[in-house]
Motif scaffolding. Structure first.
Motif, PDB file in Angstrom:
ATOM      1  N   SER A 187       0.918  -1.173  -0.123  1.00 52.95           N
ATOM      2  CA  SER A 187      -0.086  -0.005   0.094  1.00 52.95           C
ATOM      3  C   SER A 187       0.812   1.400  -0.073  1.00 52.95           C
ATOM      4  CB  SER A 187      -0.758   0.057   1.374  1.00 52.95           C
ATOM      5  OG  SER A 187      -0.076   0.032   2.303  1.00 52.95           O
ATOM      6  N   GLY A 188       0.441   2.487  -0.245  1.00 52.41           N
ATOM      7  CA  GLY A 188       0.920   3.564  -0.142  1.00 52.41           C
ATOM      8  C   GLY A 188       2.076   3.789  -1.199  1.00 52.41           C
ATOM      9  N   MET A 189       2.348   2.978  -1.908  1.00 53.99           N
ATOM     10  CA  MET A 189       3.461   3.296  -2.905  1.00 53.99           C
ATOM     11  C   MET A 189       3.445   4.511  -3.737  1.00 53.99           C
ATOM     12  SD  MET A 189       3.593  -0.809  -4.238  1.00 53.99           S
ATOM     13  CE  MET A 189       4.588  -0.331  -5.697  1.00 53.99           C
ATOM     14  N   ASN A 190       2.402   4.765  -4.111  1.00 52.80           N
ATOM     15  CA  ASN A 190       2.400   6.148  -4.919  1.00 52.80           C
ATOM     16  C   ASN A 190       2.750   7.614  -3.912  1.00 52.80           C
ATOM     17  OD1 ASN A 190      -0.063   5.806  -3.467  1.00 52.80           O
ATOM     18  ND2 ASN A 190      -1.272   7.583  -4.922  1.00 52.80           N
ATOM     19  N   THR A 191       2.776   7.380  -2.581  1.00 55.89           N
ATOM     20  CA  THR A 191       3.300   8.549  -1.926  1.00 55.89           C
ATOM     21  C   THR A 191       4.757   8.575  -1.998  1.00 55.89           C
ATOM     22  OG1 THR A 191       3.187   7.180   0.257  1.00 55.89           O
ATOM     23  CG2 THR A 191       1.156   8.205  -0.296  1.00 55.89           C
ATOM     24  N   GLU A 192       5.394   7.684  -2.357  1.00 52.21           N
ATOM     25  CA  GLU A 192       6.887   7.590  -2.445  1.00 52.21           C
ATOM     26  C   GLU A 192       7.401   7.831  -3.797  1.00 52.21           C
ATOM     27  OE1 GLU A 192       8.759   7.737   0.482  1.00 52.21           O
ATOM     28  OE2 GLU A 192       6.811   7.558   1.205  1.00 52.21           O
ATOM     29  N   ASN A 224       6.981  10.058  -7.725  1.00 49.68           N
ATOM     30  CA  ASN A 224       6.665  11.477  -8.125  1.00 49.68           C
ATOM     31  C   ASN A 224       5.310  11.455  -7.928  1.00 49.68           C
ATOM     32  OD1 ASN A 224       6.223  13.841  -9.758  1.00 49.68           O
ATOM     33  ND2 ASN A 224       8.389  13.826 -10.113  1.00 49.68           N
ATOM     34  N   CYS A 225       4.634  12.558  -7.188  1.00 46.37           N
ATOM     35  CA  CYS A 225       3.191  12.850  -7.276  1.00 46.37           C
ATOM     36  C   CYS A 225       2.602  13.340  -8.484  1.00 46.37           C
ATOM     37  CB  CYS A 225       2.962  13.721  -6.007  1.00 46.37           C
ATOM     38  SG  CYS A 225       3.470  15.253  -5.959  1.00 46.37           S
ATOM     39  N   ASN A 226       3.384  14.002  -9.329  1.00 47.13           N
ATOM     40  CA  ASN A 226       2.942  14.796 -10.515  1.00 47.13           C
ATOM     41  C   ASN A 226       3.135  13.830 -11.665  1.00 47.13           C
ATOM     42  OD1 ASN A 226       2.117  17.020  -9.264  1.00 47.13           O
ATOM     43  ND2 ASN A 226       4.354  17.371  -9.240  1.00 47.13           N
ATOM     44  N   THR A 227       3.771  12.847 -11.676  1.00 44.49           N
ATOM     45  CA  THR A 227       4.071  12.042 -13.263  1.00 44.49           C
ATOM     46  C   THR A 227       4.172  10.605 -12.786  1.00 44.49           C
ATOM     47  OG1 THR A 227       6.465  12.124 -12.909  1.00 44.49           O
ATOM     48  CG2 THR A 227       5.616  14.034 -13.893  1.00 44.49           C
ATOM     49  N   TRP A 228       3.850   9.944 -11.779  1.00 46.73           N
ATOM     50  CA  TRP A 228       4.159   8.481 -11.556  1.00 46.73           C
ATOM     51  C   TRP A 228       2.921   7.865 -12.481  1.00 46.73           C
ATOM     52  CZ3 TRP A 228       0.743   4.904  -9.636  1.00 46.73           C
ATOM     53  CH2 TRP A 228      -0.609   5.437  -8.887  1.00 46.73           C
ATOM     54  N   THR A 229       3.371   6.761 -12.870  1.00 47.06           N
ATOM     55  CA  THR A 229       2.654   5.598 -13.676  1.00 47.06           C
ATOM     56  C   THR A 229       2.803   4.572 -12.931  1.00 47.06           C
ATOM     57  OG1 THR A 229       4.162   4.917 -15.003  1.00 47.06           O
ATOM     58  CG2 THR A 229       2.801   7.045 -15.824  1.00 47.06           C
ATOM     59  N   PRO A 230       1.791   3.379 -13.218  1.00 42.08           N
ATOM     60  CA  PRO A 230       1.998   2.095 -12.904  1.00 42.08           C
ATOM     61  C   PRO A 230       3.442   1.227 -12.906  1.00 42.08           C
ATOM     62  CG  PRO A 230      -0.080   2.123 -13.428  1.00 42.08           C
ATOM     63  CD  PRO A 230       0.585   3.577 -14.026  1.00 42.08           C
ATOM     64  N   ASP A 231       3.833   1.985 -14.244  1.00 43.72           N
ATOM     65  CA  ASP A 231       5.178   1.396 -14.441  1.00 43.72           C
ATOM     66  C   ASP A 231       6.444   1.826 -13.408  1.00 43.72           C
ATOM     67  OD1 ASP A 231       4.405  -0.077 -16.800  1.00 43.72           O
ATOM     68  OD2 ASP A 231       4.753   1.650 -18.279  1.00 43.72           O
ATOM     69  N   ASP A 232       6.132   2.834 -12.837  1.00 43.51           N
ATOM     70  CA  ASP A 232       7.094   3.364 -12.006  1.00 43.51           C
ATOM     71  C   ASP A 232       6.868   2.565 -10.480  1.00 43.51           C
ATOM     72  OD1 ASP A 232       7.905   5.568 -13.279  1.00 43.51           O
ATOM     73  OD2 ASP A 232       6.270   6.615 -12.636  1.00 43.51           O
ATOM     74  N   LEU A 233       5.876   1.972 -10.199  1.00 44.70           N
ATOM     75  CA  LEU A 233       5.850   1.057  -9.266  1.00 44.70           C
ATOM     76  C   LEU A 233       5.901  -0.430  -9.461  1.00 44.70           C
ATOM     77  CD1 LEU A 233       2.212   2.494  -7.940  1.00 44.70           C
ATOM     78  CD2 LEU A 233       4.459   3.678  -7.516  1.00 44.70           C
ATOM     79  N   ARG A 234       5.934  -1.003 -10.535  1.00 42.63           N
ATOM     80  CA  ARG A 234       6.086  -2.340 -10.766  1.00 42.63           C
ATOM     81  C   ARG A 234       7.210  -2.879 -10.314  1.00 42.63           C
ATOM     82  NH1 ARG A 234       3.731  -1.851 -15.557  1.00 42.63           N
ATOM     83  NH2 ARG A 234       1.749  -2.514 -14.918  1.00 42.63           N
ATOM     84  N   PRO A 235       8.194  -2.430 -10.470  1.00 41.15           N
ATOM     85  CA  PRO A 235       9.626  -3.127 -10.104  1.00 41.15           C
ATOM     86  C   PRO A 235       9.435  -3.319  -8.421  1.00 41.15           C
ATOM     87  CG  PRO A 235      10.250  -1.303 -11.223  1.00 41.15           C
ATOM     88  CD  PRO A 235       8.796  -1.083 -11.119  1.00 41.15           C
ATOM     89  N   TYR A 236       8.793  -2.632  -7.827  1.00 40.55           N
ATOM     90  CA  TYR A 236       8.771  -2.790  -6.348  1.00 40.55           C
ATOM     91  C   TYR A 236       7.722  -3.756  -5.806  1.00 40.55           C
ATOM     92  CZ  TYR A 236      11.353   1.318  -6.818  1.00 40.55           C
ATOM     93  OH  TYR A 236      12.490   2.291  -6.913  1.00 40.55           O
ATOM     94  N   VAL A 237       6.936  -4.248  -6.829  1.00 35.32           N
ATOM     95  CA  VAL A 237       5.878  -5.215  -6.205  1.00 35.32           C
ATOM     96  C   VAL A 237       6.436  -6.672  -6.422  1.00 35.32           C
ATOM     97  CG1 VAL A 237       3.586  -6.192  -6.680  1.00 35.32           C
ATOM     98  CG2 VAL A 237       3.969  -3.762  -7.110  1.00 35.32           C
TER      99      VAL A 237
END
Length: 166
Positions: A146-151, A153-166
């Motif tokens: 949870s809360g990954m988007n808070t870490e 870039n709040c203006n430009t993040w996409t699911p692809d930015d989060l994918r490596p961390y899952v």
């Protein structure tokens, strides 16, 4: 600094962090306070049928080793004695200390909140991944995805930015 007691699906209480759409009311109890005060706080919280656990914003502590101070470890031992889980709201630099808590309180249920708050916006991965892997090998430790988007870039993040961390 106080910890938050998680009470799921409870109405907001005075001094709690909640809103009308929230499913949790957050009360406060300090795990680093004198054990007598902690015990009294927990006695009250445990009367609530929806009380689920305790959380502290360790990430906000100026002392990176706050979570392994003797007074805090004594507080964790009290939670363990009562069977109350503790949510670790930490940054990657704190993950190395989870094993100390596990060693001292082997039956305390621990939850790493927000996957340990990796530095997604900065693309920092290796330290976080190494430490989280070590934590994942400890018994009785869970991780909230949870809360990954808070870490990120709040203006430009996409699911692809989060994918490596899952």
């Amino acid at each position: 600094m106080s910890s938050s007691a998680l009470i799921r699906n409870a109405p907001p209480s005075p001094g709690s962090a909640s809103n009308s759409r929230s499913e949790a009311s957050v009360s406060h109890s300090s795990v680093s306070s004198a054990l007598v005060h902690l015990a009294k706080d927990l006695d009250q919280l445990q009367l609530h049928p929806k009380f689920k656990g305790v959380r502290h914003q360790i990430e906000e502590e100026s002392d990176d080793v706050w979570m392994v101070r003797e007074d805090v470890l004594s507080g964790f031992a009290e939670l363990e004695r009562r069977g109350i889980p503790f949510d670790l709201l930490v940054k990657p630099r704190h993950l190395q200390y989870v094993s100390v808590i596990r060693e001292r309180c082997p039956r305390l249920r621990l939850v790493v909140d927000h996957i340990g708050k990796p530095r997604i916006a900065e693309g920092k991965f290796d330290e976080w991944a190494r430490e989280l892997e070590r934590v994942s090998e400890l018994p009785g430790v869970w991780c909230k995805l949870s809360g990954m988007n808070t870490e990120a870039n709040c203006n430009t993040w996409t699911p692809d930015d989060l994918r490596p961390y899952v």
